[in-house]
Design a protein around this motif. Structure first.
Motif, short mmCIF file in Angstrom:
data_model
loop_
_atom_site.label_atom_id
_atom_site.label_comp_id
_atom_site.label_asym_id
_atom_site.label_seq_id
_atom_site.Cartn_x
_atom_site.Cartn_y
_atom_site.Cartn_z
N ARG A 87 0.85 -1.06 -0.08
CA ARG A 87 0.00 0.15 0.03
C ARG A 87 1.06 1.42 -0.08
O ARG A 87 1.79 1.33 0.98
N VAL A 88 0.46 1.96 -1.06
CA VAL A 88 1.67 3.41 -1.01
C VAL A 88 0.57 4.50 -1.18
O VAL A 88 -0.28 4.49 -1.98
N ASP A 89 1.04 5.76 -0.52
CA ASP A 89 0.36 7.10 -0.82
C ASP A 89 1.58 8.04 -1.36
O ASP A 89 2.36 8.43 -0.48
N TYR A 90 1.63 8.36 -2.48
CA TYR A 90 2.65 9.07 -3.04
C TYR A 90 2.19 10.50 -3.13
O TYR A 90 0.99 10.75 -3.83
N LEU A 91 3.03 11.28 -2.38
CA LEU A 91 2.74 12.88 -2.67
C LEU A 91 3.50 13.47 -3.71
O LEU A 91 4.62 13.93 -3.44
N ALA A 92 3.07 13.69 -4.82
CA ALA A 92 3.78 14.40 -5.73
C ALA A 92 3.76 15.92 -5.75
O ALA A 92 3.08 16.56 -4.96
N ILE A 93 4.83 16.52 -6.29
CA ILE A 93 5.25 17.88 -5.95
C ILE A 93 3.69 18.77 -6.17
O ILE A 93 3.74 19.86 -5.34
N ASP A 94 2.77 18.40 -7.09
CA ASP A 94 1.72 19.37 -7.47
C ASP A 94 0.45 18.70 -6.84
O ASP A 94 -0.69 19.17 -7.35
N ASP A 95 0.56 17.51 -5.96
CA ASP A 95 -0.86 17.05 -5.43
C ASP A 95 -1.14 18.26 -4.27
O ASP A 95 -0.61 18.62 -3.55
N PRO A 96 -2.43 18.36 -4.57
CA PRO A 96 -2.88 19.52 -3.88
C PRO A 96 -2.97 19.14 -2.17
O PRO A 96 -3.16 20.31 -1.33
#
Length: 508
Positions: free
Chosen positions: A67-76
């Motif tokens: 299970r992965v939650d990836y926070l990208a640079i443009d994730d609000p």
């Protein structure tokens, strides 16, 4: 009962024990945050390569059932800070605990330690990467004024049974073959073909720019050759062992305007992001020697960089943080010349070495030390500014490895804790080890005059200005003997020329 596990951008190790079982109660998180892009200005390729590798790692984890939650640079949702994002995800998943792997940089280590106190329960796991503990070098050198890498390296060879015989004697009868590794390269044997895969990260680059991340250097996002994952890194390792290692020793100090890689491995990005383990790289090199595929002096020189230098500078870093970056024993305060950012200088060696750094986010260790670092020290550039430039420009530069190399080795700003002498030279060394002086605007042999190579006057002026600190150094005896043979008029001429050069560094 959910556990949140943080994986930093330089912890991309698929073999870590965390990942050997799939657990429905564990959420892995990776974060692209302005906190990390902005603490210094980074080369565009460095930001792209790390983000691209992080994204590939996250995809692989998901494909394996994690299970992965990836926070990208443009994730609000992204707060652009690690603690802020941990708070966000803890609340979202109602996580009962947070775990993280030991950071390699002091600032992150301190930040997460503070977070653990403020928002328990939080615990730290080992990265399972390095061959030594953070404090191992400090224990080895306890009570010693100077930390000699050679002493540390020999202990590592024996401890880890690398290139040693059964009686703990070194293979080949000597510990160090450095004297065999100082040949200039004149074009033969040819530089190996670059077989690394090209990656087009144009879409990612557009996202990074849109997010407001500042950078420098040449992005060329469609031509990134740094590995995305362990499989690619292993391919790079295999290619180096086969084609580069046999000639690495002979030409590891050579420089050429016609070849940017020569026989260097370019594995430092993969190592420093933990796609590769240092032990497997060492073993591959040692096995190549045992098979007769590479000579001992090449293998020893390469292994010394990893088992010796890499582990050693990490120990120096942790023993001297916080505050190591503030060392400035010579009191140098000169700003970086403008051509550190665009490569536009008439000095051919610096135009090539800095230009290559700006183009590729990479230059090999002699370009970094004996061209760029050499000039920076002779010209009196502020070592903290030099450190920040090195940390930003190179794709493999993380503070734990870059700071001791710059502050200690390159700029001698720690007064000799790490290096036994300043690593500086006149034009003669650069000419001997490269083709840079050929066709240069400046005359490598001239010491004075407008066309004289700036390294020459700056070299002698440096040693005269700092005689009070350096003249007693046994390794500099010949330098000061030669300086002593000069009359007052000659010294004054060097002093005047050097003063003029430092006053107009931007125009050189």
């Amino acid at each position: 009962m959910t556990t949140l596990r943080l994986i930093l951008g330089d912890q991309l190790n698929p073999l870590h024990s965390w990942l050997q079982e799939r657990r429905s109660d564990v959420i892995y998180t990776l974060m692209e945050v302005r906190q990390e892009t902005d603490y210094v200005v980074h080369h565009a390729q460095k930001v792209i390569a790390i983000f691209a590798a992080m994204r590939d790692f996250a995809r692989a984890l998901q494909e394996q059932g994690h299970r992965v939650d990836y926070l990208a640079i443009d994730d609000p949702r992204n707060t652009q800070s690690i603690p802020g994002n941990l708070d966000l995800l803890r609340a979202h998943y109602q996580a009962v605990q947070v775990q993280y792997q030991a950071p390699d940089e002091w600032r992150l280590d301190q930040q997460l330690a503070d977070y653990a106190v403020a928002a328990p329960p939080v615990s730290m796991a080992d990265t399972e990467h390095f061959l030594t503990a953070r404090d191992e070098a400090q224990r080895i050198f306890a009570g010693r004024h100077q930390w000699l890498m050679e002493y540390f390296y020999r202990q590592m060879r024996v401890t880890h049974q690398v290139l040693v015989e059964k009686d703990k004697k070194p293979a080949g009868g000597q510990w160090n073959f450095d004297h065999d590794n100082r040949k200039p390269w004149r074009g033969d044997p040819p530089e190996p073909l670059d077989t690394r895969a090209l990656h087009d990260h144009s879409a990612l680059w557009e996202t990074i720019v849109a997010a407001g991340v500042q950078s420098f250097g040449r992005p060329d996002a469609a031509r990134i050759v740094w590995p995305l994952n362990r499989a690619e890194a292993l391919g790079h390792l295999d290619a180096f062992i086969q084609h580069g290692l046999p000639h690495f020793g002979d030409y590891q100090d050579a420089m050429s305007s016609k070849a940017s890689r020569l026989f260097h491995s370019l594995l430092s990005f993969a190592l420093n992001t933990k796609m590769l383990h240092p032990r497997e790289v060492i073993d591959e090199a040692q096995d190549a020697w045992r098979r007769g595929q590479a000579p001992l002096h090449s293998v020893e020189g390469f292994i010394r960089q990893i088992l010796g230098w890499r582990e050693y500078v990490r120990g120096v870093y942790w023993a001297n943080m916080p505050g190591y970056q503030e060392h400035n024993v010579f009191g140098h305060t000169q700003a970086l010349p403008s051509w550190f950012w665009d490569g536009k200088t008439r000095m051919n060696c610096l135009r090539h070495a800095i230009g290559q750094s700006l183009d590729d986010a990479h230059a090999h260790h002699i370009q970094r030390l004996m061209v760029i670092g050499n000039f920076a020290l002779l010209a009196g550039l502020d070592p903290k500014l030099v450190h920040q430039w090195y940390l930003g420009v190179y794709v493999d530069a993380f503070e734990w490895v870059e700071m001791p190399n710059t502050i200690g080795m390159s700029q001698f700003a720690d007064g000799g804790l790490l290096a036994t002498k300043p690593y500086v030279s006149s034009a003669a060394y650069i000419d001997r080890m490269s083709d840079y002086c050929k066709g240069c605007h400046y005359d490598k042999k001239a010491r004075l005059g407008d066309k004289a190579c700036p390294y020459n006057a700056l070299y002698w002026d440096f040693f005269e200005r700092h005689a009070g600190r350096l003249s007693g150094n046994q390794r500099l005896g010949m330098v000061y003997k030669n300086l002593g043979r000069m009359d007052d008029e000659a010294r004054a001429a060097f002093r005047l020329r050097a003063t003029e050069l430092r006053a107009r560094l931007d125009q050189l």
